[in-house]
Design a protein around this motif. Sequence first.
Motif, PDB file in Angstrom:
ATOM      1  N   PRO A 209      -3.418   5.130   2.606  1.00 34.18           N
ATOM      2  CA  PRO A 209      -3.420   6.174   1.582  1.00 34.18           C
ATOM      3  C   PRO A 209      -4.518   5.921   0.551  1.00 34.18           C
ATOM      4  O   PRO A 209      -4.929   4.775   0.336  1.00 34.18           O
ATOM      5  CB  PRO A 209      -2.029   6.054   0.949  1.00 34.18           C
ATOM      6  N   ASN A 210      -4.984   6.974  -0.075  1.00 30.02           N
ATOM      7  CA  ASN A 210      -6.036   6.884  -1.084  1.00 30.02           C
ATOM      8  C   ASN A 210      -5.390   6.533  -2.423  1.00 30.02           C
ATOM      9  O   ASN A 210      -5.055   7.408  -3.219  1.00 30.02           O
ATOM     10  CB  ASN A 210      -6.775   8.221  -1.156  1.00 30.02           C
ATOM     11  N   LEU A 211      -5.193   5.238  -2.668  1.00 30.36           N
ATOM     12  CA  LEU A 211      -4.512   4.779  -3.883  1.00 30.36           C
ATOM     13  C   LEU A 211      -5.516   4.458  -4.986  1.00 30.36           C
ATOM     14  O   LEU A 211      -6.566   3.874  -4.730  1.00 30.36           O
ATOM     15  CB  LEU A 211      -3.676   3.534  -3.587  1.00 30.36           C
TER      16      LEU A 211
ATOM     17  N   LYS B  77       4.226   7.694  -0.585  1.00 30.48           N
ATOM     18  CA  LYS B  77       3.290   7.807   0.536  1.00 30.48           C
ATOM     19  C   LYS B  77       2.768   6.420   0.887  1.00 30.48           C
ATOM     20  O   LYS B  77       2.351   5.661   0.016  1.00 30.48           O
ATOM     21  CB  LYS B  77       2.136   8.722   0.151  1.00 30.48           C
TER      22      LYS B  77
ATOM     23  N   ARG C 201       0.858  -1.186   0.000  1.00 30.77           N
ATOM     24  CA  ARG C 201       0.000   0.000   0.000  1.00 30.77           C
ATOM     25  C   ARG C 201       0.889   1.229   0.000  1.00 30.77           C
ATOM     26  O   ARG C 201       1.040   1.900   1.018  1.00 30.77           O
ATOM     27  CB  ARG C 201      -0.920  -0.009   1.211  1.00 30.77           C
ATOM     28  N   ARG C 202       1.521   1.483  -1.138  1.00 33.10           N
ATOM     29  CA  ARG C 202       2.464   2.582  -1.254  1.00 33.10           C
ATOM     30  C   ARG C 202       2.314   3.215  -2.634  1.00 33.10           C
ATOM     31  O   ARG C 202       2.193   2.525  -3.628  1.00 33.10           O
ATOM     32  CB  ARG C 202       3.884   2.056  -1.067  1.00 33.10           C
ATOM     33  N   CYS C 203       2.324   4.539  -2.652  1.00 28.89           N
ATOM     34  CA  CYS C 203       2.227   5.272  -3.909  1.00 28.89           C
ATOM     35  C   CYS C 203       3.526   5.095  -4.684  1.00 28.89           C
ATOM     36  O   CYS C 203       4.623   5.218  -4.125  1.00 28.89           O
ATOM     37  CB  CYS C 203       1.974   6.755  -3.616  1.00 28.89           C
TER      38      CYS C 203
ATOM     39  N   SER D  27      -1.359   7.756  -5.386  1.00 24.40           N
ATOM     40  CA  SER D  27      -2.318   8.392  -4.490  1.00 24.40           C
ATOM     41  C   SER D  27      -3.032   9.521  -5.224  1.00 24.40           C
ATOM     42  O   SER D  27      -2.546  10.045  -6.221  1.00 24.40           O
ATOM     43  CB  SER D  27      -1.615   8.928  -3.248  1.00 24.40           C
TER      44      SER D  27
END
Length: 94
Positions: free
Chosen positions: A31-33, A10, A3-5, A52
Amino acid sequence: MARRCELTGKGVMTGNTVSHAVNKTRRRFLPNLVNVTLLSDALNRPVKLRVSAAALRSVEHRGGLDAFLLKQDDADLSPLALGIKKEVRAVLAS
């Protein structure tokens, strides 16, 4: 999948959920991915990335994917984004 931009780096943050009685319980802020396809002007092809929502606004603000990648620090970029950045540099240098 992490879960990383892929453009800004992020990731997940942790904190507390605090109830009305001030009981604290650990929680995760994700984060909002979003999965997007961005067009590279230098490479003349689309690129699929998981970024993101804030990074999408930053890409548009800097003038597109190529300009964003050239200005972004290498430590924040994913291996896929680093490869794209290297390709863009090669095309622009020639």
